[in-house]
Enzyme design. Structure first.
Site, short mmCIF file in Angstrom:
data_model
loop_
_atom_site.label_atom_id
_atom_site.label_comp_id
_atom_site.label_asym_id
_atom_site.label_seq_id
_atom_site.Cartn_x
_atom_site.Cartn_y
_atom_site.Cartn_z
N ASP A 1 -11.98 -10.48 -0.47
CA ASP A 1 -13.50 -10.77 0.48
C ASP A 1 -14.41 -9.73 -0.52
O ASP A 1 -14.38 -8.80 -1.10
CB ASP A 1 -13.18 -10.32 1.85
CG ASP A 1 -12.54 -9.09 2.17
OD1 ASP A 1 -12.66 -8.13 1.29
OD2 ASP A 1 -12.34 -9.01 3.26
N GLU B 1 -6.19 -10.89 -1.42
CA GLU B 1 -7.06 -10.57 0.04
C GLU B 1 -8.75 -10.53 -0.44
O GLU B 1 -9.22 -9.70 0.38
CB GLU B 1 -6.64 -9.37 0.72
CG GLU B 1 -4.95 -9.06 0.86
CD GLU B 1 -4.55 -8.02 1.74
OE1 GLU B 1 -5.41 -7.12 2.32
OE2 GLU B 1 -3.57 -7.73 1.68
N GLU C 1 0.88 -1.21 0.07
CA GLU C 1 -0.02 0.10 -0.03
C GLU C 1 0.67 1.32 0.09
O GLU C 1 0.53 2.13 0.77
CB GLU C 1 -0.97 -0.03 1.33
CG GLU C 1 -1.99 -1.33 1.16
CD GLU C 1 -2.96 -1.14 2.14
OE1 GLU C 1 -2.89 -0.12 3.32
OE2 GLU C 1 -3.80 -1.92 2.29
N ASN D 1 2.16 -5.26 -3.27
CA ASN D 1 0.82 -5.55 -2.74
C ASN D 1 0.03 -4.25 -2.54
O ASN D 1 0.68 -3.28 -1.90
CB ASN D 1 0.75 -6.55 -1.54
CG ASN D 1 -0.65 -7.10 -1.32
OD1 ASN D 1 -1.28 -7.74 -2.36
ND2 ASN D 1 -1.00 -6.81 -0.17
N HIS E 1 -10.37 -6.34 -1.93
CA HIS E 1 -11.34 -6.28 -1.13
C HIS E 1 -12.65 -5.45 -1.61
O HIS E 1 -12.45 -4.21 -1.80
CB HIS E 1 -11.26 -5.48 0.11
CG HIS E 1 -9.87 -6.06 1.04
ND1 HIS E 1 -10.23 -7.19 1.87
CD2 HIS E 1 -8.54 -5.63 0.93
CE1 HIS E 1 -9.06 -7.45 2.32
NE2 HIS E 1 -8.02 -6.59 1.93
#
Ligand code: XIL
Length: 319
Positions: free
Chosen positions: A233, A231, A126, A167, A203
């Site tokens: 979701d 990641e 990030e 990432n 996400h």
């Protein structure tokens, strides 16, 4: 019986919390359904390096032992993240040489500890803002704008074989961030900075348009690097309604979104670039999302009691 990992043609992972492995159901699902493990938190700097001269390997080593016992791959997350800064680092006094020494020592000690046993590292996490500028973090402040490249170099020095990833989140909704990341990869290639893969956190939620996700996958594939949906979701309550009651219709939309993301990954990313898809924990009760959005949500393929949701069948369908 059919399980996700038995059907998947690429590594399928879950982010795990080693403390939850005491729950037999959680452990059994982690072992039965997934072929890859990411440490949700326990390899982050504040966990693993709580004091300047002390490392705590307990959480990471527990996950490593779990993964090895089950023939799973461990994916390392993450060496440098502005949200995982221990107190001693926040209070650290030193010139730029001392800061450089601090991150080099951290990166090389952690990478060295897992050398030969871990498949990959998210080296930096990030580092970009939505508009593509460098995020104003403690790292940028003390290390200067070229710090990301140096982190990758340090990691490579400590392990010549481990796969090194950059990432980040939201590349599918922020074109500026996507472009900045792709430009960074091109720049690294020109300068001979080692990088092997890109992590798209993903996400996301049931309303996010497939074509934006597909476009992000295509552009990431064009780098020639490994591509990890790192990641995943899928929120069903993007409006953060305080009293959301999940309906069948919402479960079906979530199922469809899981299916289409998995399907797009499988069809858009060439086999040799597939690092895999990792889901950000297992049951809705374990998800970080409610805490993060301060709202009710149910973004994972298992419910709080670890029963399979329609989302689980969506993943199977996409595989
Ligand atoms: C989250 C964890 O899931 C939470 O348990 C923790 O409190 C904060 O971090 N992007 C990342 C992950 O790269 O490391 C974050 O994980 C979620 C967002």
């Amino acid at each position: 019986a059919v399980t996700l990992k038995s059907v998947a043609s690429f590594p399928l992972g879950a982010a795990l919390n080693p403390k939850l492995l005491n729950n037999a159901l959680y452990g059994r699902i982690a072992e039965r359904e997934f072929s890859s493990v990411t440490a949700e938190n326990h390899l982050k700097m504040h966990h693993i390096h709580p004091e300047q001269n002390r490392y705590d390997w307990s959480g990471g080593d527990a996950l490593m032992a779990f993964a090895q016992r089950n023939g799973q791959r461990l994916h390392g997350h993450t060496l440098l993240w502005h949200q995982a800064v221990p107190k001693w680092v926040r209070e650290f006094q030193g010139d730029s040489t001392a800061w450089e020494q601090l991150i080099k020592e951290h990166i090389q000690t952690v990478v060295g500890h897992y050398k030969g046993r871990i498949a990959a590292w998210d080296v930096v996490n990030e580092a970009f803002e939505e508009d593509g500028s460098l995020r104003k973090t403690i790292w940028l402040e003390h290390l200067g704008p070229d710090y990301i490249a140096r982190c990758f170099r340090y990691a490579r020095e400590a392990d010549p074989d481990v796969k090194l990833f950059y990432n980040d989140y939201g590349q599918e909704s922020s074109p500026g961030k996507l472009t900045a990341m792709l430009d960074m990869v091109a720049d690294f290639k020109r300068r001979g900075i080692p990088i092997d893969g890109i992590g798209l956190q993903m996400h996301t939620n049931i309303r996010h348009p497939d074509r934006q996700i597909e476009n992000t996958l295509r552009q990431t594939v064009n780098t020639g690097l490994l591509v990890h949906i790192s990641e995943l979701d899928i929120r069903i309550n993007p409006d953060k309604k305080p009293d959301l009651v999940p309906t069948d219709a919402l479960w079906q939309q979530q199922k469809q979104k899981f299916a289409s993301i998995v399907r797009m990954y499988k069809t858009v990313v060439p086999k040799e670039q597939q690092h895999g898809i990792t889901i950000w924990n297992i049951g809705d009760g374990d998800s970080w999302i409610p805490n993060f959005c301060k709202c009710q949500d149910f973004p994972l393929p298992f419910d709080k009691q670890y029963a399979k949701k329609p989302a689980y069948d969506g993943i199977l369908e996409g595989l």
